[in-house]
Design an enzyme around this catalytic site. Sequence first.
Site, PDB file in Angstrom:
ATOM      1  N   ALA A 194      96.128 102.346 -20.700  1.00  0.00           N
ATOM      2  CA  ALA A 194      95.817 103.778 -20.633  1.00  0.00           C
ATOM      3  C   ALA A 194      94.572 104.110 -21.453  1.00  0.00           C
ATOM      4  N   ALA A 195      93.612 104.737 -20.818  1.00  0.00           N
ATOM      5  CA  ALA A 195      92.380 105.136 -21.515  1.00  0.00           C
ATOM      6  C   ALA A 195      91.554 106.023 -20.605  1.00  0.00           C
ATOM      7  N   GLU A 196      90.677 106.785 -21.210  1.00  0.00           N
ATOM      8  CA  GLU A 196      89.546 107.344 -20.475  1.00  0.00           C
ATOM      9  C   GLU A 196      88.531 106.215 -20.416  1.00  0.00           C
ATOM     10  N   THR A 221      87.511  96.259 -24.098  1.00  0.00           N
ATOM     11  CA  THR A 221      86.270  96.067 -23.342  1.00  0.00           C
ATOM     12  C   THR A 221      85.218  95.280 -24.133  1.00  0.00           C
ATOM     13  N   ASP A 222      84.274  94.680 -23.414  1.00  0.00           N
ATOM     14  CA  ASP A 222      83.148  94.017 -24.081  1.00  0.00           C
ATOM     15  C   ASP A 222      82.163  95.033 -24.670  1.00  0.00           C
ATOM     16  N   GLU A 223      82.281  96.309 -24.243  1.00  0.00           N
ATOM     17  CA  GLU A 223      81.296  97.312 -24.692  1.00  0.00           C
ATOM     18  C   GLU A 223      81.377  97.571 -26.193  1.00  0.00           C
ATOM     19  N   TYR A 268      82.463 106.418 -25.395  1.00  0.00           N
ATOM     20  CA  TYR A 268      83.532 105.587 -24.822  1.00  0.00           C
ATOM     21  C   TYR A 268      83.738 104.323 -25.654  1.00  0.00           C
ATOM     22  N   LYS A 292      86.967 103.060 -27.926  1.00  0.00           N
ATOM     23  CA  LYS A 292      87.699 101.809 -27.698  1.00  0.00           C
ATOM     24  C   LYS A 292      87.638 100.928 -28.954  1.00  0.00           C
ATOM     25  N   ASN A 352      82.825  93.791 -17.147  1.00  0.00           N
ATOM     26  CA  ASN A 352      82.968  94.730 -16.014  1.00  0.00           C
ATOM     27  C   ASN A 352      83.840  94.164 -14.901  1.00  0.00           C
ATOM     28  N   PRO A 383      72.321 105.763  -6.185  1.00  0.00           N
ATOM     29  CA  PRO A 383      71.616 106.079  -7.424  1.00  0.00           C
ATOM     30  C   PRO A 383      71.610 104.913  -8.410  1.00  0.00           C
ATOM     31  N   ASN A 391      71.749  95.483 -12.240  1.00  0.00           N
ATOM     32  CA  ASN A 391      72.323  96.503 -11.349  1.00  0.00           C
ATOM     33  C   ASN A 391      71.632  96.487  -9.981  1.00  0.00           C
ATOM     34  N   GLY A 426      71.187 106.281 -23.947  1.00  0.00           N
ATOM     35  CA  GLY A 426      71.741 105.191 -24.766  1.00  0.00           C
ATOM     36  C   GLY A 426      72.214 103.998 -23.956  1.00  0.00           C
TER      37      GLY A 426
HETATM   38  P1  NAD Z   1      90.940 103.871 -15.046  1.00  0.00           P
HETATM   39  O1  NAD Z   1      90.167 105.026 -15.558  1.00  0.00           O
HETATM   40  O2  NAD Z   1      90.803 103.468 -13.615  1.00  0.00           O
HETATM   41  O3  NAD Z   1      92.500 104.116 -15.295  1.00  0.00           O
HETATM   42  C1  NAD Z   1      92.996 104.633 -16.510  1.00  0.00           C
HETATM   43  C2  NAD Z   1      94.455 105.029 -16.287  1.00  0.00           C
HETATM   44  O4  NAD Z   1      94.975 105.522 -17.533  1.00  0.00           O
HETATM   45  C3  NAD Z   1      94.631 106.148 -15.253  1.00  0.00           C
HETATM   46  O5  NAD Z   1      95.709 105.845 -14.393  1.00  0.00           O
HETATM   47  C4  NAD Z   1      94.951 107.369 -16.103  1.00  0.00           C
HETATM   48  O6  NAD Z   1      95.761 108.320 -15.431  1.00  0.00           O
HETATM   49  C5  NAD Z   1      95.665 106.734 -17.279  1.00  0.00           C
HETATM   50  N1  NAD Z   1      95.601 107.561 -18.503  1.00  0.00           N
HETATM   51  C6  NAD Z   1      94.490 108.158 -19.024  1.00  0.00           C
HETATM   52  N2  NAD Z   1      94.834 108.830 -20.153  1.00  0.00           N
HETATM   53  C7  NAD Z   1      96.165 108.625 -20.350  1.00  0.00           C
HETATM   54  C8  NAD Z   1      97.082 109.016 -21.354  1.00  0.00           C
HETATM   55  N3  NAD Z   1      96.698 109.802 -22.372  1.00  0.00           N
HETATM   56  N4  NAD Z   1      98.366 108.619 -21.253  1.00  0.00           N
HETATM   57  C9  NAD Z   1      98.768 107.846 -20.200  1.00  0.00           C
HETATM   58  N5  NAD Z   1      97.941 107.449 -19.224  1.00  0.00           N
HETATM   59  C10 NAD Z   1      96.659 107.810 -19.299  1.00  0.00           C
HETATM   60  O7  NAD Z   1      90.574 102.669 -16.002  1.00  0.00           O
HETATM   61  P2  NAD Z   1      90.465 101.100 -15.701  1.00  0.00           P
HETATM   62  O8  NAD Z   1      89.110 100.797 -15.255  1.00  0.00           O
HETATM   63  O9  NAD Z   1      91.625 100.686 -14.908  1.00  0.00           O
HETATM   64  O10 NAD Z   1      90.611 100.539 -17.191  1.00  0.00           O
HETATM   65  C11 NAD Z   1      91.880 100.235 -17.738  1.00  0.00           C
HETATM   66  C12 NAD Z   1      91.702  99.718 -19.153  1.00  0.00           C
HETATM   67  O11 NAD Z   1      90.888  98.548 -19.134  1.00  0.00           O
HETATM   68  C13 NAD Z   1      90.999 100.716 -20.075  1.00  0.00           C
HETATM   69  O12 NAD Z   1      91.605 100.620 -21.338  1.00  0.00           O
HETATM   70  C14 NAD Z   1      89.563 100.211 -20.130  1.00  0.00           C
HETATM   71  O13 NAD Z   1      88.957 100.553 -21.348  1.00  0.00           O
HETATM   72  C15 NAD Z   1      89.767  98.726 -19.992  1.00  0.00           C
HETATM   73  N6  NAD Z   1      88.652  97.960 -19.404  1.00  0.00           N
HETATM   74  C16 NAD Z   1      88.112  98.368 -18.200  1.00  0.00           C
HETATM   75  C17 NAD Z   1      87.107  97.597 -17.622  1.00  0.00           C
HETATM   76  C18 NAD Z   1      86.487  97.968 -16.285  1.00  0.00           C
HETATM   77  O14 NAD Z   1      85.507  97.376 -15.877  1.00  0.00           O
HETATM   78  N7  NAD Z   1      87.030  98.946 -15.559  1.00  0.00           N
HETATM   79  C19 NAD Z   1      86.646  96.447 -18.269  1.00  0.00           C
HETATM   80  C20 NAD Z   1      87.215  96.086 -19.496  1.00  0.00           C
HETATM   81  C21 NAD Z   1      88.219  96.846 -20.033  1.00  0.00           C
HETATM   82  O1  DAU Z   2      81.877  96.316 -19.611  1.00  0.00           O
HETATM   83  C1  DAU Z   2      83.172  96.827 -19.382  1.00  0.00           C
HETATM   84  C2  DAU Z   2      83.075  98.275 -18.988  1.00  0.00           C
HETATM   85  O2  DAU Z   2      82.567  98.309 -17.657  1.00  0.00           O
HETATM   86  C3  DAU Z   2      84.400  99.015 -19.076  1.00  0.00           C
HETATM   87  O3  DAU Z   2      84.820  99.039 -20.417  1.00  0.00           O
HETATM   88  C4  DAU Z   2      84.261 100.445 -18.538  1.00  0.00           C
HETATM   89  O4  DAU Z   2      85.530 101.074 -18.531  1.00  0.00           O
HETATM   90  C5  DAU Z   2      83.726 100.368 -17.125  1.00  0.00           C
HETATM   91  O5  DAU Z   2      83.524 101.673 -16.602  1.00  0.00           O
HETATM   92  C6  DAU Z   2      82.419  99.587 -17.085  1.00  0.00           C
HETATM   93  O6  DAU Z   2      81.370 100.318 -17.781  1.00  0.00           O
HETATM   94  P1  DAU Z   2      79.883 100.405 -17.206  1.00  0.00           P
HETATM   95  O7  DAU Z   2      79.210 101.572 -17.792  1.00  0.00           O
HETATM   96  O8  DAU Z   2      79.200  99.089 -17.330  1.00  0.00           O
HETATM   97  O9  DAU Z   2      80.230 100.629 -15.644  1.00  0.00           O
HETATM   98  P2  DAU Z   2      79.602 101.583 -14.536  1.00  0.00           P
HETATM   99  O10 DAU Z   2      80.183 101.165 -13.217  1.00  0.00           O
HETATM  100  O11 DAU Z   2      79.695 103.013 -14.901  1.00  0.00           O
HETATM  101  O12 DAU Z   2      78.075 101.175 -14.549  1.00  0.00           O
HETATM  102  C7  DAU Z   2      77.675  99.843 -14.319  1.00  0.00           C
HETATM  103  C8  DAU Z   2      76.164  99.785 -14.462  1.00  0.00           C
HETATM  104  O13 DAU Z   2      75.567 100.509 -13.375  1.00  0.00           O
HETATM  105  C9  DAU Z   2      75.659 100.444 -15.735  1.00  0.00           C
HETATM  106  O14 DAU Z   2      74.537  99.720 -16.215  1.00  0.00           O
HETATM  107  C10 DAU Z   2      75.222 101.842 -15.278  1.00  0.00           C
HETATM  108  C11 DAU Z   2      74.771 101.607 -13.855  1.00  0.00           C
HETATM  109  N1  DAU Z   2      74.981 102.721 -12.910  1.00  0.00           N
HETATM  110  C12 DAU Z   2      76.211 103.326 -12.857  1.00  0.00           C
HETATM  111  C13 DAU Z   2      76.440 104.367 -11.982  1.00  0.00           C
HETATM  112  C14 DAU Z   2      77.803 105.030 -11.943  1.00  0.00           C
HETATM  113  C15 DAU Z   2      73.948 103.125 -12.062  1.00  0.00           C
HETATM  114  O15 DAU Z   2      72.848 102.545 -12.095  1.00  0.00           O
HETATM  115  N2  DAU Z   2      74.193 104.155 -11.201  1.00  0.00           N
HETATM  116  C16 DAU Z   2      75.382 104.809 -11.133  1.00  0.00           C
HETATM  117  O16 DAU Z   2      75.517 105.766 -10.330  1.00  0.00           O
END
Ligand code: NAD
Ligand code: DAU
Length: 356
Positions: free
Chosen positions: A80-82, A132-134, A158, A162, A187, A213, A257, A292
């Site tokens: 669970a996370a934003e 996350t790696d971020e 974000y 984390k 990612n 974009p 990208n 940033g």
């Molecule tokens: P997502 O935004 O798709 O899903 C997040 C989920 O958490 C949603 O279902 C949302 O409803 C729920 N949620 C949000 N706030 C909540 C709260 N207060 N209580 C209960 N539920 C809540 O995110 P994701 O991409 O599936 O990421 C999941 C986890 O993995 C996160 O912790 C994120 O930081 C981590 N992560 C994501 C990536 C990626 O590339 N997406 C990579 C590495 C780590």
């Molecule tokens: O590295 C792990 C992370 O990867 C997770 O922790 C995050 O939850 C997840 O959202 C993701 O973060 P990024 O910022 O890397 O992902 P995003 O898909 O938003 O963007 C990927 C790359 O693409 C980033 O360099 C920004 C760029 N981008 C993104 C969007 C949405 C664009 O160029 N255009 C876009 O419209």
Amino acid sequence: MILVTGGAGFIGANFILDWLNQSGEALINLDKLTYAGNRANLASLEGDERHQFVQGDIGDTELLRQLLQDYQPRAVVNFAAESHVDRSILGPAEFIETNVLGSFHLLEAVRSYWNGLNGANKTAFRFLHVSTDEVYGSLGASDPAFSETTAYAPNSPYSASKAASDHLVRAYHHTYGLPVLTTNCSNNYGPYQFPEKLIPLVIHNALAGKPLPIYGDGSNVRDWLYVSDHCAAIRAVLERGKTGETYNIGGCNEKTNLQVVKTICTLLDEMSTGSPVVPHEQLITFVADRPGHDQRYAIDAGKIERELGWSPRETFESGMRKTVAWYLDNQHWVANVQSGDYRQWMETNYNERAMA
Ligand code: NAD
Ligand code: DAU
């Protein structure tokens, strides 16, 4: 029985589907159902008694106390996370609320539950925090990849939120002995990813003949991992990881990208019928950069490979082909998750980015 939080989101839903396929062990799924959480992601589990869905917040201590007491899980996996960096730039408050305070309340409830366990149940219990790696910040072109000993240097609201949760998890192990595990992953991409993130957004826009974009000059690098490989890594860490340790997870798939977007365009040229604009690359549009914007992420996944025997199964090419095929076959899913909130977000984020 395990407790999963955030299981209606992208990675959580994939994890639950994989988990029930692989182990069959029942689970409770606690999810607030924010804009990013969709019950439709788990529609295939309707009527499956191994999946108990509870709508609620990880910051709700009383609900957590009740769930832990009623279900007595052997483990908690916290997704669970934003999760969207751009949203954290435009509105960081929710990120502090859920990622920092929510994680804190979850840890407190779990600590109290774990303190009340005895014998083998107490020894076997695990709390796995998905991160996350971020948190490691940004790499230069020739820097070595992030390892588990790389210093934290988060750059966005974000990643800072984390990082704060990772530190709390670490402190609960060090101070209270809570048996925690933390994973830091690169990612992800694959089915059920919300169409605000780069890959699903580009697929969705390309199919609609809308601009694709690209922030800045498109040279930013991410290390892409197919989501089911992440799910397998989490299962490996949960079963065989050493408590108190962190594990980096990555695909060894560094791409700019621009390379990612061009790959999607080429696949859609081949696989999509009826796109209004072909070749899809004509739609690529450079827009104002993310404030940033981290230049490069790369994960050294050597530790999890050596110690737990995990390695990714999908290459970037095979994973991207599967992903594009899934979005082509599931356009109704994309249409269903586009709530009013989604449309408003697209306007706010992209109208503000003056075309470069
Ligand atoms: P997502 O935004 O798709 O899903 C997040 C989920 O958490 C949603 O279902 C949302 O409803 C729920 N949620 C949000 N706030 C909540 C709260 N207060 N209580 C209960 N539920 C809540 O995110 P994701 O991409 O599936 O990421 C999941 C986890 O993995 C996160 O912790 C994120 O930081 C981590 N992560 C994501 C990536 C990626 O590339 N997406 C990579 C590495 C780590
Ligand atoms: O590295 C792990 C992370 O990867 C997770 O922790 C995050 O939850 C997840 O959202 C993701 O973060 P990024 O910022 O890397 O992902 P995003 O898909 O938003 O963007 C990927 C790359 O693409 C980033 O360099 C920004 C760029 N981008 C993104 C969007 C949405 C664009 O160029 N255009 C876009 O419209």
